[in-house]
Design a protein around this motif. Sequence first.
Motif, short mmCIF file in Angstrom:
data_model
loop_
_atom_site.label_atom_id
_atom_site.label_comp_id
_atom_site.label_asym_id
_atom_site.label_seq_id
_atom_site.Cartn_x
_atom_site.Cartn_y
_atom_site.Cartn_z
N LEU A 179 0.82 -1.22 0.00
CA LEU A 179 0.00 0.00 0.00
C LEU A 179 0.85 1.27 0.00
O LEU A 179 0.46 2.27 -0.55
N ASN A 672 -7.62 -3.66 -1.26
CA ASN A 672 -7.13 -2.37 -0.75
C ASN A 672 -6.24 -1.66 -1.75
O ASN A 672 -6.31 -0.44 -1.90
N LYS A 675 -8.48 -0.26 -4.45
CA LYS A 675 -9.31 0.84 -3.96
C LYS A 675 -8.48 2.11 -3.77
O LYS A 675 -8.89 3.21 -4.17
N MET A 676 -7.30 1.95 -3.18
CA MET A 676 -6.45 3.10 -2.91
C MET A 676 -5.99 3.80 -4.19
O MET A 676 -5.87 5.02 -4.26
#
Lengths: 736, 253
Positions: A179, A672, A675-676
């Motif tokens: 991330l 994630n 989405k990020m």
Amino acid sequence: MNFKDIEFLYPYKGLIVILLITAFFIFVLLFLRLPKRRLLFSFLRLLIFLLIIFLLFQPQYNIREELTGRRVLAVVLDNSQSMGLNDPTPRWQKVKKFFSQEPFKKLEKKYQIRYYTFSDKLSSWGVEFPQPVGKTTNISQALREINKIDNLGMNQSGSYLAGIFLISDGQNNQGDHPLTSAENLNLPIYALGVGNPQPKDLAIEEIKHSDFAFKNTPVDIEVEISGHGFESKNIPVSLLEKDITNQIIHTENVKIDSQGKGRVKLTFTPQGLGEKIYLVNIPTYKEEISLTNNVKEFLLNIVREKIRVLYLCGQINYEYAFIRNILKSDPTIELVSFVILRNPENIAFVPDDQLSLIPFPAHEIFIKELYNYDLVIIENFTYHRFGILSQYLDNLHRFVNEKGGGLIMIGGDNAFGRGGYKGTPIEDLLPVEIYNPHQEKIIPGLFRMQVENYQHPIMNLGNTLTETMHIWQGMPELDGFNQLGKAKPGATILGFHPQGKTPILAVWDKGKGRVFIITSNTTWHWPLELSKEGKSQEVYNHFWQRVVRWLIRAEEMKPIRIVLEKKKFLEDEKIPVEIRIYDKNYQLLKKTKVKFYLSDRKNKTIYLSDRLQILPEGGYWTELTLDELGEYTLSVEAWDKGVYLGEEKIYFQVSSVGEKDKFMLNEALLENLAKMSGGEYIHLAKFDPENIKIPGIDKLTRIKRRINLWNQPYFYFLICLFLISEWYLRRRSGLL
Amino acid sequence: MKKIVFLLSVFCFLLSVSCLLTTVSFTQQGDRFVFTQLKYQGNWDPYPEVSREILNFLRLTTSIKVLPERRVVTLDDELLFSSPFLIVLGQEFFPVLKGKEVETLNRYLKGGGIIFVDDCSGEKRSGFDKAIRREFNRILPNGEWIKLPKEEHPVFRSFYLLRTIGGRRIVNNYLEGINLPGRTAVIYSQNDLFATWVKDRLGNYLYSCSPAGETQRLEAIKLTANIFIYALTGTYKTDYIHQPFIKEKMHRR
């Protein structure tokens, strides 16, 4: 010409603004104050000034062009080993099929596709379809490298990288968290998950433990279990010590919760010393996707919590008080001492309950507790007067000879032969011959002990040999000693009486243990007399501290040391190894004969001596890389000038990064990531090209050429023209 | 009370016999304990014979091996540093020590020595007390006089279990001391402890003890022995292994 395309290379652009504002105000002031005729000259000068400033800030002009084309999509395929697992059908087969089917073909038509694979690093995809062979999965590294390749937002062909198509099982096991890289990417990631998000499997996910534990002190380890398909079931978790017997030390049940997770704490008390391998295992079931993750090993270094010293003193005297003070002030030592405050022949002046005396617990010490100590000190102590049976002395003999304990015997009226030790098992432990009580004499009088072996670790009190010699030559006198016989074969005399060469200090290795004797109990003279001369009494403290550490074979007293920065390495990880070999003077040796080898658990040995590099300051260095998982032992044997210095071993583990024992598709991570970055997560089986919302074709502008304005001759010509004009006008106006 | 007087009489007899038996004097110190007393400019020796009484008592009741002769040292005496326990007695104010003498005592204490000071004046804020405090402020400038806690300090349990303070006259119901790392290096009594040992030629105690009489003398004798044993064993009786025994005995009493 568009002024937006002018850029300045000089970084401090604020300065330009300040200078322009200053110039403007100067001009306004001049306009208000100067006569009209002179105003023109000032205006010309201002123009020249502004031009020079403009050029000093290194302006450049960007010529742009407009392009039309297909956008680029980077297909980044995870080719780590976990992508080759059967889940229950092989994941890689599904991936290959995906690339050959219609939905993906549609993508190829819509976008210009670039193919990459990654495991530990990113690489371009060749003609052949890649194989899942990568030993690690490093998603963040792959994302960073993609960003580097297209860091201007456009590759060389002018096509714009518009998004990333990440195909993975999400089992990231190396590098930063993905991330963090996705945050800096500014590209949408379309993540395609491969595999089953919840395969039926029981696995030991993690064992949380410290690197070392204390002997005889309970230690906790925490085990995390994952058990998808085993929710609400009780699973027994066992801890075993990995040796010939593989005996179970402790078992605890853990209930798998509704999330498929379980956590259990196992408490056990390590016995013995040194590095030990422990196993944690859980039962295996037929329906599990993998059985290899139901057992996991870990390495624990069992160390002494403290050096446990038992001090038996037969008579109240200063020697006890001074040595006690040293041992008590050392935080690594736990002292248990017994001083005979009153002999049987002494008169009891008051009733017993007014005395602080306690009965001497001979049975507890010599039968029950003895082996819990590392070192026993016997000072001026007659054993038979205090209920110590000969079987207790047998135990003391075993403590040294078989259990590797240390023994110190300190002289006095009741020590050695005078203490009745002739003919007992203790006589066998002593490095010098002793006499019968009536034959052994106490020789009174002050004497300065002569040191026989300055380089012995006990005697080596200085930083250099010269300093050590200086310290011992200046050491104050002792007062009286037990006259013992000659040294036994194998014993080392460290100090003797200047007349007659009677041993004062002697040591030897006895069986697995070590023994030290000093025939005088007046070393307390040393700190007091040193202090009288204004010298530090630290050397006295160091002497006794070194005696203790040498006797228990403390790490810092070992002549050979192997230094590893950690005890657990990953497969293919670089393992730097440093070897330090010290001489008797504890100086690093530079030229020694060294035998260096690596053994695995199957006793396969690889000799590595020729790989060692000599370090300039002394010692050796090398680097290993091991791709086979398991436990290894590094061994070093060394010789100095033909004298064998000893052997040292160190254990370490090479473990998997988890490619082969983590099977679950990590949907949460991939979701994630998508989405990020503004993309979307889709399972490979459910992929539809319509999910990709990036336009296929777009009009793009890019910088075609950059022209440096600051080195164009026109500007310098203009400056000259203004200067000449200003000069000419002045002349015509009669101002020159 | 009669019982205590009887016990003390029997004990005096034994001491006398033992004195007669101790005809051979050891000239070599070796690991033997030496009663070492400081001679300074002033009234340094109020009880010249007291060492013999104390040494005989220690020899008869404990495992300490003693040299029967007292050693008197000055601050420039070489033998000072051969005795890790130094006794300082006095009744009167004494002149300021020289700088070198202060340095010597500082080195002595830092090297592991222990000093016992007994104010024999029997008065609060005596001249000797003022002089002693003045000198120790110079010898150990960072040292701090503290009251030694009777419930905890090993000097009150090194051999005898003590709850009260003895002495010829109870000026302070406590001992004071200055601590150095790991030990109390200076122990100070203001109760004229040594006077309780002094006898006349017939073997009778020369000084009466007030206010508690012979009970107070008995406590003084025990405290004296404890101080000597503390110098030879340090914090031994604070070891964990002794605690249950000592607690039980204290509770019983």
